[in-house]
Design a protein around this motif. Structure first.
Motif, short mmCIF file in Angstrom:
data_model
loop_
_atom_site.label_atom_id
_atom_site.label_comp_id
_atom_site.label_asym_id
_atom_site.label_seq_id
_atom_site.Cartn_x
_atom_site.Cartn_y
_atom_site.Cartn_z
N HIS B 128 -32.74 -62.53 -12.88
CA HIS B 128 -31.41 -62.57 -11.68
C HIS B 128 -31.44 -61.30 -11.18
N SER B 130 -28.82 -59.23 -10.36
CA SER B 130 -27.93 -58.46 -11.16
C SER B 130 -28.30 -57.93 -12.41
N ASN B 131 -29.53 -58.23 -12.94
CA ASN B 131 -29.85 -57.81 -14.31
C ASN B 131 -30.38 -56.43 -14.17
N TRP B 155 -30.13 -62.15 -24.68
CA TRP B 155 -30.93 -60.89 -24.35
C TRP B 155 -30.76 -60.08 -25.43
N VAL B 165 -25.88 -61.19 -23.51
CA VAL B 165 -26.08 -62.13 -22.24
C VAL B 165 -26.65 -63.23 -22.76
N LYS B 168 -31.46 -67.51 -20.07
CA LYS B 168 -31.60 -69.14 -19.45
C LYS B 168 -32.99 -69.06 -18.99
N ASN B 213 -28.32 -67.92 -12.00
CA ASN B 213 -28.01 -67.90 -13.51
C ASN B 213 -28.09 -66.44 -13.81
N LYS B 214 -27.15 -65.83 -14.30
CA LYS B 214 -26.89 -64.36 -14.57
C LYS B 214 -27.95 -63.90 -15.80
N GLY B 215 -28.21 -64.78 -16.73
CA GLY B 215 -29.07 -64.48 -17.84
C GLY B 215 -30.48 -65.05 -17.65
N SER B 216 -30.86 -65.29 -16.44
CA SER B 216 -31.90 -66.01 -16.20
C SER B 216 -33.27 -65.33 -16.69
N LYS B 231 -34.13 -62.57 -3.39
CA LYS B 231 -33.41 -63.47 -4.48
C LYS B 231 -33.47 -63.27 -5.75
N LYS B 233 -35.14 -60.45 -9.04
CA LYS B 233 -35.72 -59.30 -9.40
C LYS B 233 -36.91 -59.25 -10.15
#
Lengths: 295, 341
Positions: B128, B130-131, B155, B165, B168, B213-216, B231, B233
């Motif tokens: 994600h 934001s990671n 994680w 975190v 996913k 999903n934040k923890g993707s 979209k 990282k």
């Protein structure tokens, strides 16, 4: 007298409130369903409308120049598919329904057959795809052709056509048959001149709705190997083909945004084919309601 | 006078018409126009290349019909090696080398095939946007995450210092050549993967999942990442040697993005190659390979001219079998080049 009256509490306001609540719940479900449909249509139209043009219908799909891409191969594939499917499934389905309802003895065997037809209507479409692959493509050697696809889709919608046609026949009152028999008509004369004219509109409605279902099917066609990228129009029933739902699915799978928009335009074209078909079905029913021979 | 003018006009018109007709027929018969059908099927990763090739080729030979299906590399080989000869495809798109089982099947059916390498694709590993902590992952860490029966769900279990975190996971389905290649490169064995992840054959579904999903954490082909850079990282990969490598087209071309770069192949039915339209299509493909493979709408890494001429040579001399497993004339060179991957 006293026995009846002692337990009766009118509580009219309470009962009316329950009734009002039920009506409200039902109405809000209608609003919800229409709202979801509306959101779906608007988002699709918003994505696709600017690609809609006659060129879009007349151009072949293109991966290198998506600005000039179109649905010609898929559109013609779908027209071939639906034409052949109708030619196969409509006569067979109607004849089967007429036999089951007008001729077959109402025995255990007939009931068993009807039960199975009802079950077949609920079989997932991919299963018909596997059947089509094994029977039409391998056993009959038709290849991955538009005819094999149409035969597979015919199998898929036959149960629906038979059930709908049977119901239309069942809606014709027995008094009409009895009157015809009473005047000395044979069974064939009764069916041809009295039952069928009354039942045909209902049968047509079922047929058209079944065909519109076939129009939107992708799973069985993928199973029998309808192709993804094709830039020609089928020239005969044994040609390979692609169809609208497959073209749309293929575009949605592409990474660039422009293909998502093309998919939206493709969905609009498909809807543009479906809506007139359904409108005809509704129209036939309305016309039939007005000129019904009985009641 | 008026009459004369009219006749002369008519004359000019007919002369122009005749000239046009001669010109048109001239162009139709001047160069040899081929007809017939070339059937391709297979990997969804390779399909953009062959679709582009088909489109460009049919621009030159409009009467040849080139069809491309997408059934995954394995599904493509099933159609390439069909029991019934008339249902077989002429060329199979593959994002991995043909498997021993598939070679056996070809032998049993008496099908001879020619293998030609056409390009390189990297597999991108993404999180994600934001990671902020997972800038790189080592192959060992990926292995612990993706191995069958892995118990990593957070994680913080991956590396000391990673925050708490929930993780996913997203990845391609089991029919995909990307799945086969990733599992072999990371977990050591083809198809060895934990199964409690969101699997989809549609890369767009994976993009949406990873981006939403934040923890993707997920993987798929690098060209798909390129189309969705804003979209996602990209995570650098450390091949357990302390130097993380972030993939780019140049890095993938250089062969240092290990172990997640892979060659892509076409498998050509040798009997089909006797047909002029199949020959013409493959000649066109190999002559324009770089332009096709690196076309901005395709965006893969092309091979060196030398490797394409090896492919041409293999076709012309009918060298059958898989160069990646069997030995042959210039297979040594191929193996040397591809041994990097």
């Amino acid at each position: 007298m006293t026995l009846v009256n002692t337990n009766f509490e009118p509580r009219l306001a309470h009962r009316r409130r329950i009734g009002w609540f039920f009506a409200f719940a039902c109405a809000s479900m209608v609003v919800l369903a229409v709202f979801v449909l509306g959101v779906l249509l608007i988002s699709v139209a918003d994505q696709g409308w600017r690609w809609l043009s006659l060129d879009f219908l007349d151009n072949f799909p293109s991966r290198l120049n998506p600005e000039k891409a179109g649905v010609k191969s898929a559109l013609f594939g779908t027209l071939w598919l639906i034409g052949l499917t109708a030619a196969v499934s409509v006569p067979i389905g109607m004849a089967a329904a007429i036999y089951l309802h007008e001729y077959a003895a109402k025995g255990k065997l007939t009931r068993f057959i009807e039960l199975n037809i009802a079950n077949l209507a609920g079989v997932p479409s991919i299963v018909y795809g596997i059947l089509g692959l094994a029977v039409f493509i391998r056993l009959c050697g038709l290849g991955r052709s538009v005819l094999a696809g149409a035969l597979t889709l015919s199998l898929l919608i036959l149960p629906v056509i038979i059930i709908a046609s049977r119901e239309a026949l069942a809606a014709v009152p027995d008094s009409i048959r009895l009157a015809a028999f009473g005047l000395g008509a044979t069974r064939w004369q009764t069916v041809r001149s009295h039952v069928l004219p009354a039942a045909i509109p209902g049968m047509m409605t079922g047929v058209i709705l079944a065909l519109s279902r076939a129009l939107g099917e992708a799973a069985p066609l993928i199973m029998i190997g309808a192709l993804t990228f094709i830039t020609f129009v089928p020239e005969g029933p044994l040609d390979t083909f692609t169809a609208m739902p497959i073209q749309i699915y293929n575009w949605i799978d592409e990474p660039d945004l422009i293909f998502q928009e093309l998919a939206g335009a493709g969905i609009l074209v498909l809807l543009g084919m479906l809506l007139p078909m359904n409108a005809v079905a509704v129209g036939i029913r309305a016309w039939h309601q007005r000129r019904k021979a009985w009641s | 006078m008026q009459d004369l003018l009219r006749t002369s006009k008519r004359l000019t018109a007919s002369v122009v018409a005749i000239a046009a007709v001669t010109f048109m027929t001239g162009s139709a018969f001047g160069q040899t126009k081929l007809s017939g059908t070339v059937k391709l099927d297979g990997s969804s990763t390779v399909a953009p290349i062959t679709m582009a090739a088909a489109e460009m080729f049919m621009g030159e030979q409009p009467r040849v019909r080139v069809t491309v299906g997408i059934s995954g590399t394995g599904g493509g080989f099933k159609k390439f090696l069909d029991e019934k000869a008339d249902l077989r495809t002429d060329i199979s798109d593959a994002s991995r080398v043909i498997k021993g089982k598939e070679i056996e099947r070809a032998k049993k059916l008496g099908i001879e095939f020619i293998e030609i390498p056409i390009g390189i694709d990297g597999i991108a590993v993404m999180v994600h946007p934001s990671n902020a902590f997972a800038n790189f992952l080592t192959v060992d860490e990926l292995k612990r995450i993706w191995s069958p029966g892995s118990s990593i769900t957070n994680w913080s279990q991956v590396r000391k210092g990673f925050p708490d975190v929930p993780m996913k996971l997203y990845g391609p389905g089991t029919d995909s050549g990307t799945f086969d290649y990733f599992t072999k490169a990371i977990c050591g064995k083809e198809k060895a993967s934990r199964s409690d992840y969101t699997a989809s054959e549609s890369d767009n579904v994976l993009v949406r999942g990873i981006a939403g999903n934040k923890g993707s954490l997920g993987y798929f082909g690098y060209s798909y990442y390129q189309a969705n850079q804003d979209k996602l990282k990209l995570v650098a990969i450390d091949n357990n040697n302390g130097t993380p490598v972030t993939p780019s087209l140049d890095i993938i071309r250089g062969g240092t993005y290990k172990p997640l770069s892979r060659p892509m192949f076409l498998y050509v039915n040798k009997t089909a190659y006797t047909r002029p339209e199949v020959k013409a299509f493959l000649k066109y493909f190999l002559d324009n390979a770089k332009a096709i493979v690196e076309h901005p709408r395709v965006n893969y890494v092309a091979l060196s001219d030398e490797l394409y001429s090896i492919g041409r040579h293999r076709l012309n001399t009918g060298q059958v079998g898989s160069a990646m497993s069997a030995a042959g004339d210039n297979t040594a060179k191929l193996q040397e080049v591809f041994s990097k991957f």
